[in-house]
Design an enzyme around this catalytic site. Structure first.
Site, short mmCIF file in Angstrom:
data_model
loop_
_atom_site.label_atom_id
_atom_site.label_comp_id
_atom_site.label_asym_id
_atom_site.label_seq_id
_atom_site.Cartn_x
_atom_site.Cartn_y
_atom_site.Cartn_z
N VAL A 85 0.85 -1.19 0.00
CA VAL A 85 0.00 0.00 0.00
C VAL A 85 0.89 1.24 0.00
CG1 VAL A 85 -1.74 1.27 1.32
CG2 VAL A 85 -1.80 -1.24 1.26
N CYS A 86 0.66 2.14 -0.93
CA CYS A 86 1.43 3.39 -0.99
C CYS A 86 1.23 4.16 0.31
CB CYS A 86 0.98 4.22 -2.18
SG CYS A 86 1.77 5.85 -2.24
N VAL A 87 2.31 4.41 1.00
CA VAL A 87 2.22 5.06 2.31
C VAL A 87 1.63 6.46 2.20
CG1 VAL A 87 4.62 5.89 2.32
CG2 VAL A 87 3.43 5.48 4.49
N GLY A 90 -2.05 6.17 1.44
CA GLY A 90 -2.72 5.60 2.60
C GLY A 90 -2.90 6.60 3.72
#
Length: 138
Positions: A85-87, A90
């Site tokens: 998940v792209c931080v 997110g």
């Protein structure tokens, strides 16, 4: 005449659509689940933009709808797929793992394991180390 079997391929998927408002996440999941029957697998799924909502542990769809969060976890278990998940995407959307929740002084984390927060470098690496990178966008 002898027909040659295609070599097994390792796919990476980029999912940019939210789980229930667009078809992108559902299509990506159906594609990923169909690959083993053809001798292939999904090594990595990278969730970006609204696609990060697929990792929300708070997702509670009605019983007559597919539970996409559970299906992504099944994919992880069956194919040892990384769920990344792209931080940045997110955090903007309230998806935090335990470490980020503590860092930002939040009471709870909202990212379901085995999903992992990571940077865009992991997406670039997936594109370089997998046979194909497919994008599923709204």
């Amino acid at each position: 005449m002898h027909e040659e079997m295609p070599l097994p391929m390792n796919y990476a998927l980029l999912v940019m659509g939210a789980p229930y408002s667009q078809q992108a996440a559902h299509s990506a999941l159906r594609f990923a689940m169909a690959l083993p029957a053809r001798g292939h697998r999904v090594g990595t799924v990278f969730f970006y933009h609204d696609g990060v909502y697929n990792a929300s542990r708070l997702m509670t769809p009605p019983r007559d709808e597919p539970h996409l969060l559970e299906r992504w976890c099944e994919l992880h278990d069956q194919q040892q797929t990384q769920l990344l998940v792209c931080v940045a995407s997110g955090l903007r959307r309230g998806l935090l793992d335990q470490r980020e929740a503590q860092r930002h002084e939040r009471e709870a984390h909202t990212l379901e394991a085995p999903f992992e927060l990571t940077g865009l470098g992991q997406l670039i690496e997936a594109g370089l180390t997998h046979d194909r990178l497919l994008t599923f966008a709204p």
